[in-house]
Motif scaffolding. Structure first.
Motif, PDB file in Angstrom:
ATOM      1  N   LEU A 156       1.285   4.080  -3.125  1.00 51.04           N
ATOM      2  CA  LEU A 156       1.017   5.509  -2.948  1.00 51.04           C
ATOM      3  C   LEU A 156       2.216   6.340  -3.395  1.00 51.04           C
ATOM      4  O   LEU A 156       2.062   7.375  -4.045  1.00 51.04           O
ATOM      5  CB  LEU A 156       0.695   5.802  -1.483  1.00 51.04           C
ATOM      6  CG  LEU A 156      -0.675   5.332  -0.988  1.00 51.04           C
ATOM      7  CD1 LEU A 156      -0.765   5.441   0.530  1.00 51.04           C
ATOM      8  CD2 LEU A 156      -1.789   6.132  -1.651  1.00 51.04           C
ATOM      9  N   GLN A 197      -6.683   7.124  -4.101  1.00 51.23           N
ATOM     10  CA  GLN A 197      -5.543   7.405  -3.228  1.00 51.23           C
ATOM     11  C   GLN A 197      -5.996   7.454  -1.772  1.00 51.23           C
ATOM     12  O   GLN A 197      -5.345   6.880  -0.886  1.00 51.23           O
ATOM     13  CB  GLN A 197      -4.908   8.748  -3.612  1.00 51.23           C
ATOM     14  CG  GLN A 197      -4.104   8.716  -4.902  1.00 51.23           C
ATOM     15  CD  GLN A 197      -3.538  10.073  -5.262  1.00 51.23           C
ATOM     16  OE1 GLN A 197      -4.232  11.087  -5.163  1.00 51.23           O
ATOM     17  NE2 GLN A 197      -2.289  10.107  -5.680  1.00 51.23           N
ATOM     18  N   GLU A 198      -7.100   8.138  -1.528  1.00 55.02           N
ATOM     19  CA  GLU A 198      -7.585   8.295  -0.158  1.00 55.02           C
ATOM     20  C   GLU A 198      -8.064   6.968   0.426  1.00 55.02           C
ATOM     21  O   GLU A 198      -7.840   6.692   1.615  1.00 55.02           O
ATOM     22  CB  GLU A 198      -8.689   9.357  -0.139  1.00 55.02           C
ATOM     23  CG  GLU A 198      -8.153  10.751  -0.425  1.00 55.02           C
ATOM     24  CD  GLU A 198      -9.220  11.719  -0.910  1.00 55.02           C
ATOM     25  OE1 GLU A 198     -10.420  11.451  -0.684  1.00 55.02           O
ATOM     26  OE2 GLU A 198      -8.850  12.748  -1.515  1.00 55.02           O
ATOM     27  N   SER A 210     -14.922   1.625   2.506  1.00 57.20           N
ATOM     28  CA  SER A 210     -14.210   2.038   1.291  1.00 57.20           C
ATOM     29  C   SER A 210     -15.179   2.330   0.160  1.00 57.20           C
ATOM     30  O   SER A 210     -15.030   3.315  -0.571  1.00 57.20           O
ATOM     31  CB  SER A 210     -13.235   0.941   0.852  1.00 57.20           C
ATOM     32  OG  SER A 210     -12.262   0.709   1.836  1.00 57.20           O
ATOM     33  N   PRO A 245      -2.226   3.959  -6.710  1.00 61.51           N
ATOM     34  CA  PRO A 245      -2.835   3.454  -5.475  1.00 61.51           C
ATOM     35  C   PRO A 245      -3.374   2.030  -5.569  1.00 61.51           C
ATOM     36  O   PRO A 245      -3.971   1.642  -6.574  1.00 61.51           O
ATOM     37  CB  PRO A 245      -3.961   4.456  -5.196  1.00 61.51           C
ATOM     38  CG  PRO A 245      -4.179   5.175  -6.488  1.00 61.51           C
ATOM     39  CD  PRO A 245      -2.866   5.189  -7.176  1.00 61.51           C
ATOM     40  N   ALA A 289       0.831  -1.204   0.000  1.00 61.61           N
ATOM     41  CA  ALA A 289       0.000   0.000   0.000  1.00 61.61           C
ATOM     42  C   ALA A 289       0.866   1.255   0.000  1.00 61.61           C
ATOM     43  O   ALA A 289       0.594   2.222  -0.733  1.00 61.61           O
ATOM     44  CB  ALA A 289      -0.927  -0.004   1.216  1.00 61.61           C
ATOM     45  N   LEU A 290       1.919   1.232   0.800  1.00 63.36           N
ATOM     46  CA  LEU A 290       2.817   2.388   0.890  1.00 63.36           C
ATOM     47  C   LEU A 290       3.540   2.634  -0.427  1.00 63.36           C
ATOM     48  O   LEU A 290       3.594   3.770  -0.924  1.00 63.36           O
ATOM     49  CB  LEU A 290       3.829   2.158   2.013  1.00 63.36           C
ATOM     50  CG  LEU A 290       4.771   3.318   2.333  1.00 63.36           C
ATOM     51  CD1 LEU A 290       3.976   4.551   2.745  1.00 63.36           C
ATOM     52  CD2 LEU A 290       5.743   2.917   3.443  1.00 63.36           C
ATOM     53  N   TRP A 303      -6.817   1.976   3.822  1.00 62.67           N
ATOM     54  CA  TRP A 303      -6.339   0.588   3.882  1.00 62.67           C
ATOM     55  C   TRP A 303      -4.995   0.504   4.588  1.00 62.67           C
ATOM     56  O   TRP A 303      -4.764  -0.401   5.398  1.00 62.67           O
ATOM     57  CB  TRP A 303      -6.215   0.019   2.466  1.00 62.67           C
ATOM     58  CG  TRP A 303      -7.512  -0.235   1.787  1.00 62.67           C
ATOM     59  CD1 TRP A 303      -8.763   0.054   2.255  1.00 62.67           C
ATOM     60  CD2 TRP A 303      -7.699  -0.836   0.504  1.00 62.67           C
ATOM     61  NE1 TRP A 303      -9.707  -0.326   1.334  1.00 62.67           N
ATOM     62  CE2 TRP A 303      -9.092  -0.868   0.265  1.00 62.67           C
ATOM     63  CE3 TRP A 303      -6.833  -1.331  -0.461  1.00 62.67           C
ATOM     64  CZ2 TRP A 303      -9.631  -1.390  -0.913  1.00 62.67           C
ATOM     65  CZ3 TRP A 303      -7.362  -1.855  -1.636  1.00 62.67           C
ATOM     66  CH2 TRP A 303      -8.745  -1.885  -1.862  1.00 62.67           C
ATOM     67  N   LEU A 304      -4.096   1.445   4.274  1.00 62.10           N
ATOM     68  CA  LEU A 304      -2.769   1.447   4.878  1.00 62.10           C
ATOM     69  C   LEU A 304      -2.862   1.569   6.401  1.00 62.10           C
ATOM     70  O   LEU A 304      -2.165   0.855   7.134  1.00 62.10           O
ATOM     71  CB  LEU A 304      -1.938   2.599   4.304  1.00 62.10           C
ATOM     72  CG  LEU A 304      -0.551   2.819   4.924  1.00 62.10           C
ATOM     73  CD1 LEU A 304       0.322   1.584   4.747  1.00 62.10           C
ATOM     74  CD2 LEU A 304       0.115   4.042   4.300  1.00 62.10           C
ATOM     75  N   LEU A 305      -3.720   2.456   6.876  1.00 64.89           N
ATOM     76  CA  LEU A 305      -3.892   2.633   8.316  1.00 64.89           C
ATOM     77  C   LEU A 305      -4.440   1.366   8.958  1.00 64.89           C
ATOM     78  O   LEU A 305      -4.021   0.982  10.059  1.00 64.89           O
ATOM     79  CB  LEU A 305      -4.823   3.819   8.586  1.00 64.89           C
ATOM     80  CG  LEU A 305      -4.281   5.195   8.178  1.00 64.89           C
ATOM     81  CD1 LEU A 305      -5.337   6.261   8.389  1.00 64.89           C
ATOM     82  CD2 LEU A 305      -3.009   5.526   8.959  1.00 64.89           C
ATOM     83  N   THR A 333      -6.871   4.078  -0.411  1.00 65.96           N
ATOM     84  CA  THR A 333      -5.639   3.322  -0.155  1.00 65.96           C
ATOM     85  C   THR A 333      -5.008   3.748   1.157  1.00 65.96           C
ATOM     86  O   THR A 333      -4.455   2.916   1.895  1.00 65.96           O
ATOM     87  CB  THR A 333      -4.634   3.511  -1.308  1.00 65.96           C
ATOM     88  OG1 THR A 333      -5.213   3.055  -2.534  1.00 65.96           O
ATOM     89  CG2 THR A 333      -3.361   2.715  -1.059  1.00 65.96           C
ATOM     90  N   ILE A 334      -5.094   5.030   1.486  1.00 65.80           N
ATOM     91  CA  ILE A 334      -4.578   5.516   2.774  1.00 65.80           C
ATOM     92  C   ILE A 334      -5.368   4.883   3.923  1.00 65.80           C
ATOM     93  O   ILE A 334      -4.793   4.484   4.948  1.00 65.80           O
ATOM     94  CB  ILE A 334      -4.654   7.054   2.850  1.00 65.80           C
ATOM     95  CG1 ILE A 334      -3.658   7.674   1.863  1.00 65.80           C
ATOM     96  CG2 ILE A 334      -4.367   7.545   4.268  1.00 65.80           C
ATOM     97  CD1 ILE A 334      -3.762   9.181   1.737  1.00 65.80           C
TER      98      ILE A 334
END
Length: 223
Positions: free
Chosen positions: A109, A141-142, A189, A114, A105-106, A147-149, A144-145
């Motif tokens: 981005l 993108q948002e 999501s 994403p 995920a990182l 998901w990353l968290l 994916t952020i």
């Protein structure tokens, strides 16, 4: 409201199958048996259950990819636990999986591609060019952020519990942070993604494919 609930239900079917039981039951059985018997017995029981599920899928002429994936995963995890003589190591593959999701995920981005967009493309087959539009890409993108968290939180909890060596806690935490949290994350999501696409006022997939000019109706379903 009923229409939205039905829509979300249909969307979830694209990525979540009832066959996820193949990946959930063996680890739980491993934890339960290990708490009462030896590690060897727990490993054998978990592998036997995974094998039984695969046989049931085969007998019902259902796709084996879920059952086989679960079987291979259980065998690999059991081998790690058995040869290290540490039941907690059974969950090392899941911790490694969470770490890989965080990294993926990182990196996605950082590269400007994403993960949410790539996952949607693979699931739905929509044109990649649509995802990279300036009036579409921010939504992915948002998400994916988000998901990353989630992946970071799951990884942190897994590492903490792994260091404690509590197999029962690891089992239940991995289960709760597996399917239930995945479902909640997908619903969040989807709802956020659709709302964000609407605010970005870009074209829908079909409008993009057909080269339509503004004003666009926009993407009203599917993310």
């Amino acid at each position: 409201m009923k229409t939205r609930v039905k829509e979300i239900s249909e969307e979830l079917k694209l990525v979540i199958s009832g066959k996820t039981v193949d990946a959930v039951l063996p680890p739980l059985l491993f934890a339960v048996v290990n708490s009462r018997y030896q590690l060897t017995v727990a490993s054998i029981m978990a592998i036997a259950l995974a094998l039984l599920l695969a046989i049931i899928r085969l007998a019902r002429k259902q796709p084996l990819r879920y059952a086989m994936g679960g079987l291979v995963g259980v065998m690999f995890a059991s081998a790690i636990a058995y040869f290290s003589n540490n039941a907690a190591n059974y969950y090392l593959p899941k911790i490694m999986s969470s770490a890989m999701f965080v990294l993926a995920a990182l990196v996605s981005l950082i590269m400007g591609k994403p993960m949410a967009a790539l996952t949607s493309h693979l699931t739905r087959g929509w044109d990649l060019e649509w995802y990279w539009r300036k009036d579409v890409k921010p939504a992915y993108q948002e998400v994916t952020i988000i998901w990353l968290l989630f992946f970071l939180m799951r990884l942190a909890l897994q590492v903490i519990l792994f260091r404690r060596g509590d197999v029962a806690e690891l089992a239940w935490t991995n289960t709760l942070l597996g399917l239930p949290f995945t479902l909640a994350g997908l619903i969040l999501s989807y709802l956020y993604g659709i709302w964000r696409l609407r605010n970005l006022k870009g074209p829908s997939v079909e409008e993009h494919r057909e080269g339509k000019q503004q004003p666009w109706e926009g993407q009203t379903r599917g993310f």
